[in-house]
Design a protein around this motif. Sequence first.
Motif, PDB file in Angstrom:
ATOM      1  N   UNK A   2       6.129  37.037  57.778  1.00 41.37           N
ATOM      2  CA  UNK A   2       5.559  36.067  56.853  1.00 41.37           C
ATOM      3  C   UNK A   2       4.066  35.892  57.081  1.00 41.37           C
ATOM      4  N   UNK A   3       3.640  36.027  58.310  1.00 44.00           N
ATOM      5  CA  UNK A   3       2.218  35.892  58.619  1.00 44.00           C
ATOM      6  C   UNK A   3       1.412  36.970  57.885  1.00 44.00           C
ATOM      7  N   UNK A   4       1.931  38.151  57.848  1.00 40.59           N
ATOM      8  CA  UNK A   4       1.249  39.239  57.150  1.00 40.59           C
ATOM      9  C   UNK A   4       1.230  39.017  55.645  1.00 40.59           C
ATOM     10  N   UNK A   5       2.290  38.461  55.117  1.00 41.48           N
ATOM     11  CA  UNK A   5       2.350  38.197  53.680  1.00 41.48           C
ATOM     12  C   UNK A   5       1.322  37.142  53.299  1.00 41.48           C
TER      13      UNK A   5
END
Length: 66
Positions: A2-5
């Motif tokens: 989710x951090x990358x998204x």
Amino acid sequence: MYKNVLQSIENIQVWPVISFVIFFLFFLCLLWWVFTADRDYIEKMKGLPAEDNTINKTASNRPSHE
């Protein structure tokens, strides 16, 4: 994952600031309303559930389903 998204979204850093500003403005408006509200209106609303007999009258007028 989710951090990358979230990092891939452009200008994502703006949304927390916007949500804080909306919350802060709402809080200030609510605070202003509390301090400027008519005291008679507040007293009327405070006693309304205890003084309102329309609920009891309509409940007693209903036919019982026994």
